[in-house]
Design a protein around this motif. Structure first.
Motif, PDB file in Angstrom:
ATOM      1  N   MET A   1       0.823  -1.208   0.000  1.00  0.00           N
ATOM      2  CA  MET A   1       0.000   0.000   0.000  1.00  0.00           C
ATOM      3  C   MET A   1       0.860   1.262   0.000  1.00  0.00           C
ATOM      4  SD  MET A   1      -3.130   0.882   2.605  1.00  0.00           S
ATOM      5  CE  MET A   1      -4.392   2.042   2.110  1.00  0.00           C
ATOM      6  N   LEU A   2       1.966   1.228   0.755  1.00  0.00           N
ATOM      7  CA  LEU A   2       2.860   2.385   0.794  1.00  0.00           C
ATOM      8  C   LEU A   2       3.514   2.611  -0.563  1.00  0.00           C
ATOM      9  CD1 LEU A   2       4.699   2.128   4.227  1.00  0.00           C
ATOM     10  CD2 LEU A   2       3.586   4.180   3.334  1.00  0.00           C
TER      11      LEU A   2
ATOM     12  N   LEU B   1      -6.382   9.277   7.983  1.00  0.00           N
ATOM     13  CA  LEU B   1      -5.191   8.442   8.139  1.00  0.00           C
ATOM     14  C   LEU B   1      -5.528   7.037   7.647  1.00  0.00           C
ATOM     15  CD1 LEU B   1      -2.289   8.119   9.326  1.00  0.00           C
ATOM     16  CD2 LEU B   1      -3.385   7.431  11.463  1.00  0.00           C
ATOM     17  N   LEU B   2      -4.863   6.599   6.591  1.00  0.00           N
ATOM     18  CA  LEU B   2      -5.192   5.318   5.968  1.00  0.00           C
ATOM     19  C   LEU B   2      -4.292   4.180   6.412  1.00  0.00           C
ATOM     20  CD1 LEU B   2      -5.779   6.502   2.276  1.00  0.00           C
ATOM     21  CD2 LEU B   2      -7.189   6.832   4.316  1.00  0.00           C
TER      22      LEU B   2
ATOM     23  N   HIS C   1       6.585   5.919  12.175  1.00  0.00           N
ATOM     24  CA  HIS C   1       7.574   5.535  11.160  1.00  0.00           C
ATOM     25  C   HIS C   1       6.966   5.504   9.765  1.00  0.00           C
ATOM     26  CE1 HIS C   1      10.084   2.650   8.812  1.00  0.00           C
ATOM     27  NE2 HIS C   1      11.072   3.331   9.398  1.00  0.00           N
ATOM     28  N   SER C   2       5.741   4.983   9.673  1.00  0.00           N
ATOM     29  CA  SER C   2       5.074   4.872   8.379  1.00  0.00           C
ATOM     30  C   SER C   2       3.680   5.486   8.467  1.00  0.00           C
ATOM     31  CB  SER C   2       4.949   3.400   7.949  1.00  0.00           C
ATOM     32  OG  SER C   2       6.224   2.792   7.840  1.00  0.00           O
ATOM     33  N   ALA C   3       3.239   6.089   7.371  1.00  0.00           N
ATOM     34  CA  ALA C   3       1.902   6.678   7.370  1.00  0.00           C
ATOM     35  C   ALA C   3       1.467   6.967   5.945  1.00  0.00           C
ATOM     36  CB  ALA C   3       1.866   7.962   8.188  1.00  0.00           C
ATOM     37  N   ILE C   4       0.158   6.896   5.732  1.00  0.00           N
ATOM     38  CA  ILE C   4      -0.461   7.423   4.518  1.00  0.00           C
ATOM     39  C   ILE C   4      -1.553   8.389   4.967  1.00  0.00           C
ATOM     40  CG2 ILE C   4      -1.771   6.951   2.419  1.00  0.00           C
ATOM     41  CD1 ILE C   4      -0.519   4.190   2.331  1.00  0.00           C
ATOM     42  N   LEU C   5      -1.416   9.643   4.562  1.00  0.00           N
ATOM     43  CA  LEU C   5      -2.359  10.687   4.947  1.00  0.00           C
ATOM     44  C   LEU C   5      -3.155  11.148   3.733  1.00  0.00           C
ATOM     45  CD1 LEU C   5       0.064  12.949   7.045  1.00  0.00           C
ATOM     46  CD2 LEU C   5      -1.390  11.096   7.887  1.00  0.00           C
ATOM     47  N   ASP C   6      -4.441  11.287   3.910  1.00  0.00           N
ATOM     48  CA  ASP C   6      -5.293  11.884   2.886  1.00  0.00           C
ATOM     49  C   ASP C   6      -5.406  13.365   3.210  1.00  0.00           C
ATOM     50  OD1 ASP C   6      -7.062  12.375   0.851  1.00  0.00           O
ATOM     51  OD2 ASP C   6      -8.561  10.912   1.479  1.00  0.00           O
ATOM     52  N   CYS C   7      -5.002  14.215   2.263  1.00  0.00           N
ATOM     53  CA  CYS C   7      -4.866  15.648   2.534  1.00  0.00           C
ATOM     54  C   CYS C   7      -5.484  16.490   1.424  1.00  0.00           C
ATOM     55  CB  CYS C   7      -3.384  16.041   2.635  1.00  0.00           C
ATOM     56  SG  CYS C   7      -2.392  15.093   3.800  1.00  0.00           S
ATOM     57  N   GLU C   8      -5.630  17.767   1.715  1.00  0.00           N
ATOM     58  CA  GLU C   8      -5.932  18.785   0.718  1.00  0.00           C
ATOM     59  C   GLU C   8      -4.738  19.724   0.673  1.00  0.00           C
ATOM     60  OE1 GLU C   8      -9.270  20.517  -1.770  1.00  0.00           O
ATOM     61  OE2 GLU C   8      -8.801  18.564  -0.909  1.00  0.00           O
ATOM     62  N   GLY C   9      -4.165  19.863  -0.514  1.00  0.00           N
ATOM     63  CA  GLY C   9      -3.086  20.820  -0.684  1.00  0.00           C
ATOM     64  C   GLY C   9      -3.665  22.196  -0.937  1.00  0.00           C
ATOM     65  N   ILE C  10      -3.268  23.187  -0.156  1.00  0.00           N
ATOM     66  CA  ILE C  10      -3.820  24.534  -0.291  1.00  0.00           C
ATOM     67  C   ILE C  10      -2.691  25.563  -0.252  1.00  0.00           C
ATOM     68  CG2 ILE C  10      -6.031  23.917   0.779  1.00  0.00           C
ATOM     69  CD1 ILE C  10      -5.050  25.343   3.337  1.00  0.00           C
TER      70      ILE C  10
END
Length: 302
Positions: A1-2, A120-121, A70-79
């Motif tokens: 997934m990463l 946070l996925l 250490h590991s993460a997948i973030l769902d974000c809005e770039g602004i």
């Protein structure tokens, strides 16, 4: 997934703000969806379509220390925030559009990007099947708020109040999310609803279609004049149609498909609820012809 492209979960349209104890409510940020992947000292960013965009945002390196796992997948809005504190969609699109390294490095200072994280996925495992409220708790625990990366604020139950606050701050609206919702990539969920403020804009008329009747509308941009930005049909009365067809006849320049193309001489005012990344206006409503408006004054609001 990463470090693999993930198509994010989408939202549906909601008509009116509402209060519900089973929902949380977030600001609707005026930016572009970005997924951030981090493992150790490596960080990567992907667009909604899965395009790798890390190289466009050097400030991402400053976000590594703000992610405390250490590991993460973030769902974000770039602004990109302007001095009044409101995000400017076109400013972020400028960052996304430029590709020369020198321009990118200058833009870090002239158009600095903030990534607003709202989900946070993944950390040491996937969190897609956890309820949203649990993912929110995890997000708050692993992300520090910095100028480059920050968790979005949200409120519980009080959607109407947040909607009014966003209107006062010239924000787009709110997103209502059911607390129990799971994260399902590449779907448009009915449990996530974007509720937007109606916006009005003056547009020039570039043509029309007869069956069904609709006006082809356009705007002037800094680099493009008379750009088509959509159509409008709702709100046009039979009297409006009859008057327009008579007055437009001398302005017709020819036919393209089922569209009568016109000289940009007439203007009208419309409401709209949404627009695409390419400035196509959606969910439009006709409000009236503007006989004294100059077409060159119909410009996109930067």
């Amino acid at each position: 997934m990463l470090f693999s492209a993930i198509k994010p979960m989408g939202v549906s349209f909601g008509e009116e703000p509402f209060d519900d104890q089973h929902f949380i409510y977030e600001p609707k940020w005026d930016g572009v969806r970005i997924l951030i992947h981090k493992q150790g000292g490596r960080i990567e960013a992907y667009s909604r379509s899965g395009r790798a965009v890390t190289h466009k945002f050097p400030e991402l390196q400053d976000a590594i220390s703000a992610i405390k796992t250490h590991s993460a997948i973030l769902d974000c809005e770039g602004i990109v925030l302007r001095r009044n504190g409101a995000p400017a969609f076109d400013d972020f699109m400028y960052r996304d559009r430029i590709s020369q390294l020198g321009k990118i490095n200058r833009a870090v200072h002239t158009h600095p990007v903030t990534f607003v994280a709202f989900d946070l996925l993944y950390t040491d495992r996937e969190h897609l099947n956890e309820p949203l409220v649990e993912r929110k708790k995890r997000l708050a625990a692993v992300v520090d708020s910095t100028p480059v990366l920050m968790p979005t604020l949200f409120v519980e139950a009080q959607g109407k109040a947040l909607f009014e606050t966003m209107k006062e701050r010239s924000m787009e609206g709110i997103v209502a999310k059911r607390k129990s919702s799971m994260y399902v990539p590449d779907t448009r969920s009915s449990e996530w609803l974007k509720i937007k403020h109606v916006k009005s804009i003056d547009v020039e008329i570039l043509g029309y279609r007869m069956d069904p009747f609709e006006l082809v509308i356009g705007l002037n941009f800094r680099t493009v004049k008379h750009k088509p930005v959509g159509v409008v049909a709702e709100g046009i009365t039979a009297a409006d149609r009859a008057w327009f067809v008579a007055i437009a006849a001398p302005l017709v320049m020819g036919k393209e498909g089922n569209t009568q193309k016109m000289e940009p001489r007439l203007c009208c005012r419309i409401d709209y609820l949404d627009r695409t990344d390419m400035h196509q206006l959606k969910m439009t409503t006709f409000r009236g012809f503007l006989l004294d408006k100059k077409p060159e004054d119909c410009v996109w609001h930067y």
